[in-house]
Structures are given as structure tokens and as C-alpha cells.
Design a protein around this motif. Structure first.
Motif, mmCIF file in Angstrom:
data_model
loop_
_atom_site.group_PDB
_atom_site.id
_atom_site.type_symbol
_atom_site.label_atom_id
_atom_site.label_comp_id
_atom_site.label_asym_id
_atom_site.label_seq_id
_atom_site.Cartn_x
_atom_site.Cartn_y
_atom_site.Cartn_z
ATOM 1 N N UNK A 50 0.780 -1.391 -0.037
ATOM 2 C CA UNK A 50 -0.066 0.093 -0.101
ATOM 3 C C UNK A 50 0.834 1.219 -0.080
ATOM 4 N N UNK A 51 0.503 2.285 -0.591
ATOM 5 C CA UNK A 51 1.233 3.661 -0.806
ATOM 6 C C UNK A 51 0.270 4.672 -0.161
ATOM 7 N N UNK A 52 1.129 5.747 0.109
ATOM 8 C CA UNK A 52 0.167 6.985 0.533
ATOM 9 C C UNK A 52 -0.672 7.459 -0.668
ATOM 10 N N UNK A 53 -0.447 7.032 -1.863
ATOM 11 C CA UNK A 53 -1.174 7.431 -2.871
ATOM 12 C C UNK A 53 -2.568 6.722 -2.993
ATOM 13 N N UNK A 54 -2.630 5.349 -2.608
ATOM 14 C CA UNK A 54 -3.714 4.504 -2.238
ATOM 15 C C UNK A 54 -4.844 5.479 -1.334
ATOM 16 N N UNK A 55 -4.044 5.980 0.001
ATOM 17 C CA UNK A 55 -4.702 6.549 1.123
ATOM 18 C C UNK A 55 -5.229 7.713 0.643
ATOM 19 N N UNK A 56 -4.482 8.353 -0.033
ATOM 20 C CA UNK A 56 -5.162 9.728 -0.573
ATOM 21 C C UNK A 56 -6.237 9.541 -1.603
ATOM 22 N N UNK A 57 -6.110 8.709 -2.242
ATOM 23 C CA UNK A 57 -7.077 8.284 -3.498
ATOM 24 C C UNK A 57 -8.594 8.050 -2.629
ATOM 25 N N UNK A 58 -8.250 7.066 -1.629
ATOM 26 C CA UNK A 58 -9.508 6.734 -0.824
ATOM 27 C C UNK A 58 -10.337 7.693 -0.013
ATOM 28 N N UNK A 59 -9.324 8.815 0.315
ATOM 29 C CA UNK A 59 -10.027 10.065 1.032
ATOM 30 C C UNK A 59 -10.683 10.928 0.121
ATOM 31 N N UNK A 60 -10.407 11.164 -0.979
ATOM 32 C CA UNK A 60 -10.685 11.712 -2.003
ATOM 33 C C UNK A 60 -12.288 11.159 -2.311
ATOM 34 N N UNK A 61 -12.313 9.606 -2.384
ATOM 35 C CA UNK A 61 -13.421 8.888 -3.112
ATOM 36 C C UNK A 61 -14.689 8.883 -1.974
ATOM 37 N N UNK A 62 -13.986 8.619 -0.668
ATOM 38 C CA UNK A 62 -15.036 8.643 0.611
ATOM 39 C C UNK A 62 -15.743 9.937 0.742
ATOM 40 N N UNK A 63 -14.739 11.075 0.408
ATOM 41 C CA UNK A 63 -15.441 12.452 0.733
ATOM 42 C C UNK A 63 -16.465 12.718 -0.304
ATOM 43 N N UNK A 64 -16.305 12.349 -1.695
ATOM 44 C CA UNK A 64 -17.285 12.671 -2.637
ATOM 45 C C UNK A 64 -18.641 11.637 -2.331
ATOM 46 N N UNK A 65 -18.241 10.373 -1.908
ATOM 47 C CA UNK A 65 -19.654 9.587 -1.762
ATOM 48 C C UNK A 65 -20.304 9.914 -0.490
ATOM 49 N N UNK A 66 -19.850 10.867 0.436
ATOM 50 C CA UNK A 66 -20.334 10.853 1.953
ATOM 51 C C UNK A 66 -21.891 10.958 1.812
ATOM 52 N N UNK A 67 -22.122 12.274 0.993
ATOM 53 C CA UNK A 67 -23.391 12.973 1.083
ATOM 54 C C UNK A 67 -24.629 11.470 0.411
ATOM 55 N N UNK A 68 -24.033 10.774 -0.671
ATOM 56 C CA UNK A 68 -24.779 10.110 -1.162
ATOM 57 C C UNK A 68 -25.311 8.729 0.058
ATOM 58 N N UNK A 69 -24.243 8.294 0.656
ATOM 59 C CA UNK A 69 -24.414 7.514 1.938
ATOM 60 C C UNK A 69 -25.286 7.949 2.841
ATOM 61 N N UNK A 70 -25.396 9.287 3.266
ATOM 62 C CA UNK A 70 -26.660 9.807 3.934
ATOM 63 C C UNK A 70 -28.141 10.012 3.421
ATOM 64 N N UNK A 71 -27.837 10.241 2.233
ATOM 65 C CA UNK A 71 -29.216 10.339 1.501
ATOM 66 C C UNK A 71 -29.933 9.139 1.160
ATOM 67 N N UNK A 72 -29.075 8.153 0.988
ATOM 68 C CA UNK A 72 -29.794 6.850 0.431
ATOM 69 C C UNK A 72 -29.551 5.807 1.432
ATOM 70 N N UNK A 73 -28.805 5.997 2.709
ATOM 71 C CA UNK A 73 -28.575 5.029 3.698
ATOM 72 C C UNK A 73 -27.829 4.008 3.215
#
Length: 296
Positions: A50-73
């Protein structure tokens, strides 16, 4: 709660945006010196780095998905975070591989990609998004609504008469498999029997692009034999591509010939039943037969 087609279309747009944003970050680190760490994984090197790039990529994705997670449970399963098992409780969950093919990324070769899927509680992929930062290629699909490559309907030409070679996609580690030579010989026989000039072996990419490339290089296949050891890829390695390439015409199954179950309790690994992507039914059946013969 059952998601409508409109819901899935909206969620697919969110996933595409997330994948491309993450892909841009990954591309900015390509061919630079990156610190590599080890993590718990399967029995292959590729699953343990695993690299720091994996972790940074995941942080970006989770941030983008967070609102949909709340809206659609929606629940969330990602490669670089612990599995909280909420995927077994909610009706749907995001399944994220922030950078599949980390080993290819480390080695400076093409073969890494971002993969995001929405999977139902019963283990069926409802939508898939894959973004290849090296070529800026986007694949996406919604279950039952066709596959798209760079936002154009993806309908590769699978005419057998136009084929001149067979392409076998494998993990680099499979070259060390005790039965690799036998498997290679079987495919050479298959090629000869079907009027193909040779067998081309590609072994530098991660599972995500291997699956996508099966469609782009037909006749072709990519598989991971069943085995007792933990490994064989994880849910996030196949969740997006199962939807995408199936919609494009690829045959996807385990080694019992059944649909991949993408929400198994107890383990994220796919080693028990294996994974198979084949550009046509004859190839799928041929690979299943190889496994039966080698298992005796």
C-alpha cells in the motif's frame, strides 16, 4: 429500500466524478518516488502493498460519496479501511478500490485503476465505474442498461473470424504457480484448435484492468483459480468490473459456473470459488474444464 433507475443514474454520476478526481491525484504521483508499506492481505505481494497514494485516493472518494451515503442510507466497504460489516445490514453498499494494481503503479507500468461499485445486500453489483488514470479511460455501467467506454456505448467486435491470437490475462504471481506450464500448454492447444496463431500472456496489471481488457482483446480471459489459502482477490477487485464487462458481453462467473457473490459474510476474499472473466461462452467452459482436470 429499492433504488430506482433514476437513483442509480444519479449515483453513477457521483461515482464517476469521484473516480476521476481520485484518478487525477494518482496520475500526479505517477513515476515519482513513493514510500511503500506492507499490510495484511492475501498470499501474493500485490495484496500486501500500500502507498500514500492509495490512502489519498480513498480519502477523496469517500469524501465524494459521503453525501450519497447519508441520502440513500448506504454502507461502505473500502480496501484501505476495516470492514465494519455494515454491508451485511444495509440494502446497498459502496464498494471501493481506491487504486487497484498498486504493484503496477509502484513499478511504473500501466495497469492501475480506480474502481467504484454499488452492490446490493444480496451480492449483486448494481453499477460499476472504473477509471484508468494512465490513459484517461473511463468505463461505467448500470445493471441492465449497457456498458460505456469514455461515455460511448461499449460494444466491442467479438467476431471470431477477425481474431488472430488468444490473450491470457493473469496476475504476475500466477507465473510461479506449480501448474502454470500446464495451463499455458492447454491454452496453446486451444489456440491451435481454433485457428489462432499464438497465445499472448499479459501479467503486469491489476485485477480491475485485466477484466476490462478481456473485452478489448477478445478472444481472451482472466481468471483466478479457487484455492484454500486466503486471497484470490477481494470483493472490491471485482465489484465494478462484474457489472461493466457483463453488460458489455463478457461471461463472468465463479468456478462452479455461478454468478459471483459480492457480499459474502466472514471474508472479503474470493479464493473459495475463484473468479473467471471470459470473452465468450466456449472460453469460459474451456477454463472450467482446465480447472477440473488440474484438480484431479
Amino acid at each position: 429500500m429499492k433504488l430506482s433507475l433514476k437513483d442509480l443514474e444519479d449515483l453513477c454520476k457521483i461515482a464517476i466524478n469521484a473516480a476521476q478526481k481520485a484518478g487525477n491525484i494518482i496520475a500526479s504521483y505517477a513515476n515519482t518516488n513513493i514510500a511503500v508499506q506492507n499490510k495484511a492481505g492475501g498470499d501474493s505481494v500485490a495484496s500486501q502493498v500500500v502507498t500514500e497514494v492509495d490512502v489519498k485516493s480513498q480519502a477523496i472518494i469517500v469524501n465524494e460519496l459521503r453525501e450519497s451515503m447519508a441520502k440513500y442510507d448506504l454502507a461502505l466497504l473500502t480496501e484501505e479501511s476495516p470492514d465494519d460489516n455494515s454491508r451485511l445490514e444495509k440494502d446497498y453498499f459502496w464498494c471501493v478500490d481506491p487504486m487497484d494494481g498498486t504493484l503496477a503503479f509502484i513499478e511504473g507500468t500501466q495497469g492501475f485503476a480506480v474502481s467504484i461499485a454499488l452492490v446490493s445486500k444480496d451480492g449483486e453489483s448494481q453499477l460499476g465505474v472504473v477509471y484508468d488514470p494512465s490513459t484517461k479511460t473511463l468505463y461505467h455501467a448500470i445493471n441492465g442498461n449497457g456498458a460505456y467506454k469514455n461515455n460511448k456505448m461499449w460494444t466491442p467486435d467479438l467476431s471470431p473470424e477477425k481474431a488472430f491470437e488468444f490473450t491470457l490475462f493473469i496476475d504476475k504471481s500466477f507465473k510461479k504457480h506449480p501448474k502454470f506450464a500446464q495451463v499455458k500448454s492447454k491454452f496453446q492447444q486451444y489456440a491451435e484448435q481454433n485457428g489462432l496463431k499464438n497465445v499472448r500472456i499479459i501479467a503486469h496489471a491489476g485485477a480491475v484492468l485485466n477484466a476490462c481488457w478481456v473485452m478489448d482483446n477478445a478472444p481472451a480471459c482472466y481468471f483466478k483459480f479457487p484455492k484454500k489459502q486466503k486471497g484470490g482477490g477481494s470483493l472490491w477487485d471485482f465489484a465494478a468490473t462484474t457489472c461493466i464487462v457483463k453488460e458489455a458481453g463478457v461471461y463472468v462467473s465463479d468456478f462452479h459456473g455461478e454468478a459471483l457473490h459480492l457480499n459474502k459474510p466472514g471474508s472479503n476474499f474470493m479464493n473459495q470459488k475463484g473468479v473467471l472473466f471470459a470473452s465468450d461462452l466456449n472460453i469460459r467452459n474451456f477454463v472450467l474444464e482446465i480447472n477440473r482436470l488440474l484438480s484431479k
